[in-house]
Write an enzyme that holds these catalytic residues in place. Structure first.
Site, PDB file in Angstrom:
ATOM      1  CG  ASN A 118      -4.234   6.221   3.006  1.00  0.00           C
ATOM      2  OD1 ASN A 118      -5.165   5.823   2.319  1.00  0.00           O
ATOM      3  ND2 ASN A 118      -3.335   5.406   3.524  1.00  0.00           N
ATOM      4  CG  ASP A 163      -1.216  11.426  21.064  1.00  0.00           C
ATOM      5  OD1 ASP A 163      -0.861  12.164  22.004  1.00  0.00           O
ATOM      6  OD2 ASP A 163      -1.238  10.189  21.146  1.00  0.00           O
ATOM      7  NE  ARG A 220       8.944  16.617  26.509  1.00  0.00           N
ATOM      8  CZ  ARG A 220       8.002  17.533  26.364  1.00  0.00           C
ATOM      9  NH1 ARG A 220       8.053  18.402  25.359  1.00  0.00           N
ATOM     10  NH2 ARG A 220       7.014  17.622  27.211  1.00  0.00           N
ATOM     11  CG  ASP A 248      -2.061  -0.999   1.075  1.00  0.00           C
ATOM     12  OD1 ASP A 248      -2.435  -1.313  -0.065  1.00  0.00           O
ATOM     13  OD2 ASP A 248      -2.570  -1.476   2.109  1.00  0.00           O
ATOM     14  N   GLY A 249       1.976   1.250   0.710  1.00  0.00           N
ATOM     15  CA  GLY A 249       2.833   2.429   0.738  1.00  0.00           C
ATOM     16  C   GLY A 249       3.384   2.770  -0.633  1.00  0.00           C
TER      17      GLY A 249
END
Length: 310
Positions: free
Chosen positions: A151, A183, A162, A67-68
């Site tokens: 996508n 996020d 971090r 898919d990538g």
């Protein structure tokens, strides 16, 4: 379809897909076809060279990988309307690709393509730009640099040492809708709704639709919910309180650019579509969902006598 000039791309670092690419090149060259062949991967992008060096119109792109590899092909070839035959050779999930067993007899595949015995599925794409605060989000000149995704577009921070929480303000058609702390934020096409978006508990949209799904990634609020928008919508995302200058724009999981203070990301539906060649005569999107997402259904299977006809 004519096969006079064809792109053949294989997954970088995968010897299996490379061998298949070389086999396809030999067969098509024997038929008088001009071939442009090369690897595609995180460090390999053959498309700018292919498009710049093409001596005539490119009839087809054969993409061998997962898919990538197919996503990278769509980003570069969709603006020129080049059809893509993506085959799952060296890939994993294979949502966008044809199964490898349909590609075993390649001579028969070439014959089917020459005789137009295939289908073409068109899939909506997104465009995005990073703009300053004084730029009108509705004023989008064609010569301005853009980013393209099949996508999703993703706005989230990145740091080597971090995990950083982002604060993002969402505008739709110039109106503030919400502020998300978490996020990041996804703006996905129906094609992308079964990728990162579904993992973030977003909605699954049929690829025949034209819509955008906005999904917050791990928001620190139970009231922050996904939103599905019509295709004419303009989405703007402003990073707030980004003291570490860590917020990035990503397209299909690939890093685009950093977003600096005072800048925003504008996202809208592209005018062009990705065009995928389908060889499967019994293609079913719902079967793909069942197989690729391992939908199990009820643990106890019941007989459906209503399906029985006399």
């Amino acid at each position: 379809m004519q096969l006079q000039q064809v792109i053949i791309v294989y997954k970088a670092g995968d010897t299996h897909s490379q061998r298949w690419a070389e086999k396809c090149a030999r067969q098509l060259e024997a038929q008088g076809c001009h071939i442009l062949m090369g690897p595609s991967g995180p460090k390999d992008n053959p498309y700018p060279v292919f498009l710049a060096s093409a001596t005539q119109a490119i009839d087809l792109a054969i993409v061998l990988g997962g898919d990538g590899t197919a996503l990278a092909a769509a980003r570069h070839l969709a603006p020129d309307g080049i059809p893509i035959l993506a085959v799952n050779i060296g890939g994993h999930l294979g949502f966008l690709t044809e199964p490898a067993d349909l590609f075993m007899d390649t001579e028969q595949v070439w014959q089917r393509i020459l005789e137009d015995r295939y289908a073409v599925q068109q899939r909506m794409m997104l465009r995005a730009r990073v703009a300053d605060r004084d730029v009108d989000p509705t004023d989008i000149p064609e010569e301005e640099p853009f980013y393209t995704a099949l996508n999703e577009m993703c706005i989230k921070p990145a740091s080597a040492d971090r995990m950083i929480t982002s604060i993002l303000e969402l505008e739709i058609d110039g109106e503030v809708v919400d502020q998300y702390q978490g996020d990041g934020l996804l703006v996905a096409t129906p094609t992308g709704s079964t990728c990162y978006t579904v993992a973030a508990s977003g909605p699954i949209l049929h690829p025949g639709m034209e819509a955008m799904a906005i999904t917050p990634i791990c928001p620190l609020s139970l009231s922050s919910r996904p939103i599905v928008l019509p295709p004419g919508s303009r989405v703007s995302v402003w990073p707030l309180a980004d003291r570490e200058l860590a917020t990035k724009l990503w397209m299909d999981g690939v890093l685009c650019t950093s977003i600096w203070p005072g800048q925003r990301v504008d996202i809208w539906m592209a005018k062009y579509r990705a065009r995928f060649v389908l060889l499967r005569e019994n293609y079913s999107y719902y079967r793909t969902l069942r197989e690729k997402l391992d939908w199990a259904g009820a643990r106890i299977q019941y007989n459906n006598n209503h399906r029985i006809t006399n």
